[in-house]
Design a protein around this motif. Structure first.
Motif, PDB file in Angstrom:
ATOM      1  N   PHE A 131      -3.898 -42.364 -24.755  1.00 19.27           N
ATOM      2  CA  PHE A 131      -5.160 -42.648 -25.431  1.00 19.27           C
ATOM      3  C   PHE A 131      -6.350 -42.297 -24.547  1.00 19.27           C
ATOM      4  N   GLU A 132      -6.260 -42.675 -23.276  1.00 18.47           N
ATOM      5  CA  GLU A 132      -7.356 -42.366 -22.349  1.00 18.47           C
ATOM      6  C   GLU A 132      -7.516 -40.860 -22.177  1.00 18.47           C
ATOM      7  N   ARG A 133      -6.383 -40.126 -22.057  1.00 18.16           N
ATOM      8  CA  ARG A 133      -6.457 -38.681 -21.900  1.00 18.16           C
ATOM      9  C   ARG A 133      -7.051 -38.011 -23.136  1.00 18.16           C
ATOM     10  N   GLU A 134      -6.598 -38.437 -24.314  1.00 22.52           N
ATOM     11  CA  GLU A 134      -7.125 -37.850 -25.542  1.00 22.52           C
ATOM     12  C   GLU A 134      -8.609 -38.186 -25.721  1.00 22.52           C
ATOM     13  N   SER A 135      -9.002 -39.373 -25.287  1.00 20.36           N
ATOM     14  CA  SER A 135     -10.419 -39.741 -25.371  1.00 20.36           C
ATOM     15  C   SER A 135     -11.263 -38.844 -24.472  1.00 20.36           C
ATOM     16  N   GLU A 136     -10.760 -38.567 -23.254  1.00 19.40           N
ATOM     17  CA  GLU A 136     -11.493 -37.677 -22.357  1.00 19.40           C
ATOM     18  C   GLU A 136     -11.588 -36.267 -22.938  1.00 19.40           C
ATOM     19  N   ILE A 137     -10.492 -35.788 -23.528  1.00 22.47           N
ATOM     20  CA  ILE A 137     -10.517 -34.453 -24.142  1.00 22.47           C
ATOM     21  C   ILE A 137     -11.531 -34.415 -25.280  1.00 22.47           C
ATOM     22  N   MET A 138     -11.547 -35.459 -26.093  1.00 22.25           N
ATOM     23  CA  MET A 138     -12.502 -35.512 -27.196  1.00 22.25           C
ATOM     24  C   MET A 138     -13.939 -35.524 -26.683  1.00 22.25           C
ATOM     25  N   ASP A 139     -14.184 -36.282 -25.604  1.00 19.81           N
ATOM     26  CA  ASP A 139     -15.532 -36.319 -25.024  1.00 19.81           C
ATOM     27  C   ASP A 139     -15.945 -34.945 -24.518  1.00 19.81           C
ATOM     28  N   LEU A 140     -15.004 -34.241 -23.859  1.00 17.47           N
ATOM     29  CA  LEU A 140     -15.318 -32.897 -23.366  1.00 17.47           C
ATOM     30  C   LEU A 140     -15.609 -31.939 -24.515  1.00 17.47           C
ATOM     31  N   LYS A 141     -14.821 -32.045 -25.587  1.00 18.58           N
ATOM     32  CA  LYS A 141     -15.059 -31.172 -26.736  1.00 18.58           C
ATOM     33  C   LYS A 141     -16.409 -31.464 -27.379  1.00 18.58           C
ATOM     34  N   GLU A 142     -16.720 -32.737 -27.525  1.00 15.93           N
ATOM     35  CA  GLU A 142     -18.015 -33.087 -28.097  1.00 15.93           C
ATOM     36  C   GLU A 142     -19.165 -32.571 -27.229  1.00 15.93           C
ATOM     37  N   GLU A 143     -19.002 -32.692 -25.906  1.00 14.70           N
ATOM     38  CA  GLU A 143     -20.043 -32.206 -25.005  1.00 14.70           C
ATOM     39  C   GLU A 143     -20.188 -30.696 -25.104  1.00 14.70           C
ATOM     40  N   THR A 144     -19.034 -29.985 -25.191  1.00 10.28           N
ATOM     41  CA  THR A 144     -19.089 -28.523 -25.318  1.00 10.28           C
ATOM     42  C   THR A 144     -19.761 -28.101 -26.617  1.00 10.28           C
ATOM     43  N   ILE A 145     -19.386 -28.787 -27.717  1.00 14.28           N
ATOM     44  CA  ILE A 145     -19.992 -28.462 -29.004  1.00 14.28           C
ATOM     45  C   ILE A 145     -21.483 -28.735 -28.982  1.00 14.28           C
ATOM     46  N   SER A 146     -21.882 -29.834 -28.377  1.00 11.58           N
ATOM     47  CA  SER A 146     -23.309 -30.162 -28.299  1.00 11.58           C
ATOM     48  C   SER A 146     -24.062 -29.122 -27.489  1.00 11.58           C
ATOM     49  N   ASP A 147     -23.458 -28.706 -26.350  1.00  9.72           N
ATOM     50  CA  ASP A 147     -24.115 -27.680 -25.529  1.00  9.72           C
ATOM     51  C   ASP A 147     -24.220 -26.364 -26.276  1.00  9.72           C
ATOM     52  N   THR A 148     -23.149 -26.026 -27.019  1.00  9.14           N
ATOM     53  CA  THR A 148     -23.190 -24.770 -27.783  1.00  9.14           C
ATOM     54  C   THR A 148     -24.275 -24.804 -28.849  1.00  9.14           C
ATOM     55  N   ILE A 149     -24.349 -25.931 -29.563  1.00  8.15           N
ATOM     56  CA  ILE A 149     -25.388 -26.069 -30.585  1.00  8.15           C
ATOM     57  C   ILE A 149     -26.774 -25.996 -29.963  1.00  8.15           C
ATOM     58  N   ASP A 150     -26.938 -26.669 -28.821  1.00  9.16           N
ATOM     59  CA  ASP A 150     -28.236 -26.626 -28.143  1.00  9.16           C
ATOM     60  C   ASP A 150     -28.579 -25.214 -27.700  1.00  9.16           C
ATOM     61  N   ASP A 151     -27.540 -24.474 -27.209  1.00  8.15           N
ATOM     62  CA  ASP A 151     -27.800 -23.087 -26.790  1.00  8.15           C
ATOM     63  C   ASP A 151     -28.201 -22.206 -27.970  1.00  8.15           C
ATOM     64  N   VAL A 152     -27.489 -22.405 -29.100  1.00  7.50           N
ATOM     65  CA  VAL A 152     -27.818 -21.583 -30.275  1.00  7.50           C
ATOM     66  C   VAL A 152     -29.227 -21.885 -30.768  1.00  7.50           C
ATOM     67  N   ILE A 153     -29.521 -23.159 -30.907  1.00  5.47           N
ATOM     68  CA  ILE A 153     -30.850 -23.536 -31.376  1.00  5.47           C
ATOM     69  C   ILE A 153     -31.911 -23.162 -30.354  1.00  5.47           C
ATOM     70  N   GLY A 154     -31.598 -23.414 -29.060  1.00 12.07           N
ATOM     71  CA  GLY A 154     -32.550 -23.069 -28.014  1.00 12.07           C
ATOM     72  C   GLY A 154     -32.740 -21.567 -27.881  1.00 12.07           C
ATOM     73  N   GLY A 155     -31.688 -20.736 -28.170  1.00 11.18           N
ATOM     74  CA  GLY A 155     -31.817 -19.277 -28.099  1.00 11.18           C
ATOM     75  C   GLY A 155     -32.860 -18.756 -29.067  1.00 11.18           C
ATOM     76  N   GLU A 156     -32.878 -19.297 -30.261  1.00  5.64           N
ATOM     77  CA  GLU A 156     -33.898 -18.861 -31.217  1.00  5.64           C
ATOM     78  C   GLU A 156     -35.294 -19.206 -30.718  1.00  5.64           C
ATOM     79  N   ASP A 157     -35.424 -20.395 -30.163  1.00  3.74           N
ATOM     80  CA  ASP A 157     -36.732 -20.785 -29.624  1.00  3.74           C
ATOM     81  C   ASP A 157     -37.123 -19.887 -28.464  1.00  3.74           C
TER      82      ASP A 157
END
Length: 232
Positions: A131-157
């Motif tokens: 459970f702890e390992r899967e939670s860490e993986i989920m947190d990393l994925k969420e962080e990666t997705i957030s960074d990607t979204i920020d990069d895409v939105i920030g790229g247009e700006d």
């Protein structure tokens, strides 16, 4: 089965306590009825004694007085008996409550024993680690997705800001170009700046034609430097 048919089924302790409780309550009710009857009889004797005393029948008054004393003694005995039986009933009720608590504790103990048998501690630890390992993986994925979204939105700006900056630089370069052209060809656009530009060009190169070439080369060098700065 034959003994049970002859002597009846053997009762459990709980059933025996319940039966004794009912019997004690019945005795208490009977004692209350007898005591109430004696109290009514006592009141009647008091009334009769007063009547006999008024009529002068002193012998009857003495006999009835003795009866009144005995009646009052019986009333006191009934009250004492009721108190004793009620104390016994309370003890029986206490035993019944303790038996119920013991049965409840027995059931809880059995349930806990079964749960402890079914509970596998190493398996539980493994589950918690997974459970702890899967939670860490989920947190990393969420962080990666957030960074990607920020990069895409920030790229247009950034692209819009880049276009604005390029436009500003081009505007500044256009103004500088106008000034340079004015310095190079003072007679065409800005006659009042001609003497100053010619003096600077002549002083730098020593001649009219050389001054124009030097100014053009200087302008080209500035443009190249700006382009290199934008590429960096």
């Amino acid at each position: 089965m034959a003994l049970a048919a002859l002597f009846g089924r053997r009762k459990s302790p709980e059933e025996m306590l319940r039966q004794n409780q009912r019997a004690l309550n019945k005795v208490i009710r009977e004692l209350d009825r007898e005591r109430a009857s004696l109290e009514r009889q006592e009141k009647k004797l008091v009334v009769d004694i007063k009547k006999m005393a008024k009529s002068g029948q002193m012998e009857a008054v003495k006999i009835m007085a003795k009866d009144l004393v005995r009646t009052r003694g019986f009333v006191k005995k009934f009250i004492l008996m009721r108190a004793n039986i009620q104390a016994i009933a309370l003890k029986v009720q206490t035993l019944k409550s303790q038996a119920a608590m013991a049965n409840a504790m027995k059931g809880v103990t059995k349930a806990l024993r079964n749960m402890n048998k079914r509970l596998n501690l190493p398996q539980l630890q493994n589950i918690m680690m997974q459970f702890e390992r899967e939670s860490e993986i989920m947190d990393l994925k969420e962080e990666t997705i957030s960074d990607t979204i920020d990069d895409v939105i920030g790229g247009e700006d950034d692209e819009e800001e880049t276009e604005v900056i390029v436009s500003q630089v081009l505007d500044e370069l256009g103004i500088s170009l106008d000034h340079e052209l004015s310095d190079i060809t003072p007679g065409l656009e800005k006659p009042h700046l001609a003497s100053t530009g010619q003096k600077k060009a002549v002083a730098a190169t020593g001649g009219g034609g050389g001054g124009v070439g030097s100014a053009t080369d200087d302008l080209q060098a500035r443009l190249d430097q700006l382009r290199r700065g934008d590429d960096d």
